[in-house]
Design a protein around this motif. Structure first.
Motif, PDB file in Angstrom:
ATOM      1  N   THR A 270       6.354   7.464   7.945  1.00  0.00           N
ATOM      2  CA  THR A 270       6.055   6.041   7.850  1.00  0.00           C
ATOM      3  C   THR A 270       6.644   5.495   6.559  1.00  0.00           C
ATOM      4  O   THR A 270       6.403   6.041   5.473  1.00  0.00           O
ATOM      5  CB  THR A 270       4.538   5.800   7.860  1.00  0.00           C
ATOM      6  N   LEU A 271       7.432   4.453   6.688  1.00  0.00           N
ATOM      7  CA  LEU A 271       8.022   3.810   5.519  1.00  0.00           C
ATOM      8  C   LEU A 271       7.098   2.703   5.018  1.00  0.00           C
ATOM      9  O   LEU A 271       6.552   1.923   5.810  1.00  0.00           O
ATOM     10  CB  LEU A 271       9.391   3.225   5.866  1.00  0.00           C
ATOM     11  N   HIS A 272       6.924   2.665   3.707  1.00  0.00           N
ATOM     12  CA  HIS A 272       6.082   1.652   3.077  1.00  0.00           C
ATOM     13  C   HIS A 272       6.937   0.840   2.113  1.00  0.00           C
ATOM     14  O   HIS A 272       7.694   1.404   1.312  1.00  0.00           O
ATOM     15  CB  HIS A 272       4.929   2.300   2.306  1.00  0.00           C
ATOM     16  N   PHE A 273       6.781  -0.472   2.180  1.00  0.00           N
ATOM     17  CA  PHE A 273       7.478  -1.369   1.266  1.00  0.00           C
ATOM     18  C   PHE A 273       6.446  -2.282   0.606  1.00  0.00           C
ATOM     19  O   PHE A 273       5.625  -2.891   1.296  1.00  0.00           O
ATOM     20  CB  PHE A 273       8.523  -2.204   2.001  1.00  0.00           C
ATOM     21  N   VAL A 274       6.503  -2.359  -0.717  1.00  0.00           N
ATOM     22  CA  VAL A 274       5.558  -3.171  -1.465  1.00  0.00           C
ATOM     23  C   VAL A 274       6.325  -4.305  -2.136  1.00  0.00           C
ATOM     24  O   VAL A 274       7.362  -4.072  -2.773  1.00  0.00           O
ATOM     25  CB  VAL A 274       4.811  -2.338  -2.520  1.00  0.00           C
ATOM     26  N   SER A 275       5.805  -5.527  -1.975  1.00  0.00           N
ATOM     27  CA  SER A 275       6.491  -6.700  -2.537  1.00  0.00           C
ATOM     28  C   SER A 275       5.998  -6.975  -3.955  1.00  0.00           C
ATOM     29  O   SER A 275       5.012  -6.379  -4.423  1.00  0.00           O
ATOM     30  CB  SER A 275       6.253  -7.923  -1.662  1.00  0.00           C
ATOM     31  N   ASP A 276       6.653  -7.907  -4.619  1.00  0.00           N
ATOM     32  CA  ASP A 276       6.268  -8.250  -5.988  1.00  0.00           C
ATOM     33  C   ASP A 276       4.911  -8.955  -6.054  1.00  0.00           C
ATOM     34  O   ASP A 276       4.321  -9.092  -7.121  1.00  0.00           O
ATOM     35  CB  ASP A 276       7.349  -9.116  -6.653  1.00  0.00           C
ATOM     36  N   SER A 277       4.423  -9.402  -4.903  1.00  0.00           N
ATOM     37  CA  SER A 277       3.077  -9.987  -4.857  1.00  0.00           C
ATOM     38  C   SER A 277       2.040  -8.978  -4.361  1.00  0.00           C
ATOM     39  O   SER A 277       0.951  -9.342  -3.940  1.00  0.00           O
ATOM     40  CB  SER A 277       3.070 -11.225  -3.950  1.00  0.00           C
ATOM     41  N   LYS A 278       2.430  -7.681  -4.374  1.00  0.00           N
ATOM     42  CA  LYS A 278       1.564  -6.554  -4.004  1.00  0.00           C
ATOM     43  C   LYS A 278       1.201  -6.543  -2.517  1.00  0.00           C
ATOM     44  O   LYS A 278       0.202  -5.920  -2.125  1.00  0.00           O
ATOM     45  CB  LYS A 278       0.294  -6.553  -4.856  1.00  0.00           C
ATOM     46  N   LYS A 279       1.974  -7.216  -1.681  1.00  0.00           N
ATOM     47  CA  LYS A 279       1.783  -7.129  -0.238  1.00  0.00           C
ATOM     48  C   LYS A 279       2.428  -5.847   0.273  1.00  0.00           C
ATOM     49  O   LYS A 279       3.491  -5.437  -0.183  1.00  0.00           O
ATOM     50  CB  LYS A 279       2.389  -8.346   0.463  1.00  0.00           C
ATOM     51  N   HIS A 280       1.758  -5.230   1.255  1.00  0.00           N
ATOM     52  CA  HIS A 280       2.169  -3.916   1.736  1.00  0.00           C
ATOM     53  C   HIS A 280       2.703  -4.035   3.165  1.00  0.00           C
ATOM     54  O   HIS A 280       2.012  -4.523   4.054  1.00  0.00           O
ATOM     55  CB  HIS A 280       0.947  -2.990   1.726  1.00  0.00           C
ATOM     56  N   TYR A 281       3.900  -3.547   3.399  1.00  0.00           N
ATOM     57  CA  TYR A 281       4.515  -3.570   4.729  1.00  0.00           C
ATOM     58  C   TYR A 281       4.676  -2.135   5.205  1.00  0.00           C
ATOM     59  O   TYR A 281       5.239  -1.298   4.491  1.00  0.00           O
ATOM     60  CB  TYR A 281       5.884  -4.254   4.686  1.00  0.00           C
ATOM     61  N   VAL A 282       4.201  -1.864   6.409  1.00  0.00           N
ATOM     62  CA  VAL A 282       4.203  -0.495   6.944  1.00  0.00           C
ATOM     63  C   VAL A 282       5.089  -0.432   8.177  1.00  0.00           C
ATOM     64  O   VAL A 282       4.934  -1.222   9.117  1.00  0.00           O
ATOM     65  CB  VAL A 282       2.769  -0.049   7.298  1.00  0.00           C
ATOM     66  N   CYS A 283       6.020   0.533   8.175  1.00  0.00           N
ATOM     67  CA  CYS A 283       6.937   0.727   9.305  1.00  0.00           C
ATOM     68  C   CYS A 283       6.805   2.170   9.785  1.00  0.00           C
ATOM     69  O   CYS A 283       7.411   3.091   9.210  1.00  0.00           O
ATOM     70  CB  CYS A 283       8.375   0.444   8.883  1.00  0.00           C
ATOM     71  N   PRO A 284       6.007   2.420  10.824  1.00  0.00           N
ATOM     72  CA  PRO A 284       5.717   3.792  11.247  1.00  0.00           C
ATOM     73  C   PRO A 284       6.765   4.375  12.200  1.00  0.00           C
ATOM     74  O   PRO A 284       7.710   3.695  12.628  1.00  0.00           O
ATOM     75  CB  PRO A 284       4.380   3.632  11.973  1.00  0.00           C
TER      76      PRO A 284
END
Length: 314
Positions: A270-284
């Protein structure tokens, strides 16, 4: 490539996800109307006891009414050796109605009750005993007895209220989800997961730009993840992400072991991407080489982005 690939994916995935909330809405609506939960919570009010013998209450299960006087039959209802209720009767104008109430004094006046209507035919033994005590014969008492036993102890409002609230809550959640999915089908930019609070105009322009870039400016593609000049786009069936590259500050992968009966264990990433506003995006559901390729590309193209996972960074 379809010039509207993101919009098309959003619509297809939204249509598939419509099925479950639609089933919930239909199922609980049927339960609600079949068992008439609203009538249980708000029983029909009877102006007097005699009304209960009219056709108006023929298909009613629950009633509320006020009583001026009840007489104790001398008999109680027992369950598991415990007295749970007492039998009373109301005799007026040549009509007798029986009541099963919570234990109380021998004579009750000015009583308000909410009760369930039960067929009086189930209480022939009680009628026989009461007729004997009153020095009547059973056919005579039967002839003037109303069609129902008015049972207060069988009216379980608290239980019904809990069921009603749960049904209403589930249907409300399913209905909200259903409407959001319909909105995403009609206006696909509402189906993107940006996790940022933006105006519809911003979302519309983001989707429009992403559609243009995925068509002609894709610089990296692996599985369902596309990287364009300005965006990281994930077209995973679980959730579609459109993430501006300039917002990403951290990217990492996390392995997930999937065990299935009678099948070989499978490890996905699972790939995780975190934005500069601390939002978390999950790509499983990525293979290892796909996840590694994406992280490697991001590391080379955007050296300012933190790549990799450790507990100290969480």
């Amino acid at each position: 490539m379809n010039s509207k690939i993101i919009s098309r994916k959003i619509r297809v995935y939204s249509l598939k996800r419509l099925i479950f909330p639609l089933i919930i809405i239909i199922l609980f609506s049927l339960i609600f109307f079949k068992y008439k939960l609203h009538l249980h919570l708000l029983p029909l009010h009877a102006g007097n006891v005699q009304e209960l013998s009219t056709d108006k209450y023929k298909n009613q299960k629950y009633v509320s009414l006020s009583l001026s006087k009840l007489s104790y039959t001398g008999y109680d209802c027992k369950k598991n050796g415990n007295v749970v209720g007492s039998y009373y009767y109301y005799l007026e104008d040549g009509q007798c109605t029986f009541f099963l109430l919570k234990p109380n004094t021998n004579t009750l006046s000015d009583v308000y009750i909410e009760a369930k209507l039960l067929p009086i035919s189930n209480y022939e033994k009680l009628i026989a005993m009461v007729s004997s005590d009153l020095k009547w014969n059973m056919p005579s008492l039967n002839a003037i007895t109303g069609p129902y036993m008015v049972s207060e102890i069988d009216y379980r409002k608290d239980t019904t209220f809990v069921i009603y609230v749960l049904c209403l809550l589930l249907v409300s959640i399913a209905l909200a989800n259903f409407l959001l999915l319909i909105l995403a089908i009609a206006l696909p930019f509402f189906g993107m997961n940006t996790k940022e609070l933006h105006s519809p105009k911003y979302l519309y322009n983001t989707l429009k730009n992403a559609e243009a870039e995925i068509k002609g400016l894709t610089v990296f593609n692996s599985n369902n993840i596309y990287i364009t000049d300005s965006y990281l786009i994930s077209l995973n069936p679980h959730r579609i992400h459109v993430i501006p590259l300039e917002k990403i500050v951290w990217a990492y992968k996390y392995s997930v072991l999937k065990k299935k009966p009678f099948k070989k264990d499978n490890i996905t990433y699972t790939l995780h991407f975190v934005s500069d506003s601390k939002k978390h995006y999950v790509c499983p559901n990525n293979h290892k080489y796909e996840a590694d390729s994406i992280l490697e590309y991001i590391s080379e193209r955007m050296p300012e982005v933190l790549v990799g996972y450790s507990k100290d960074e969480m």
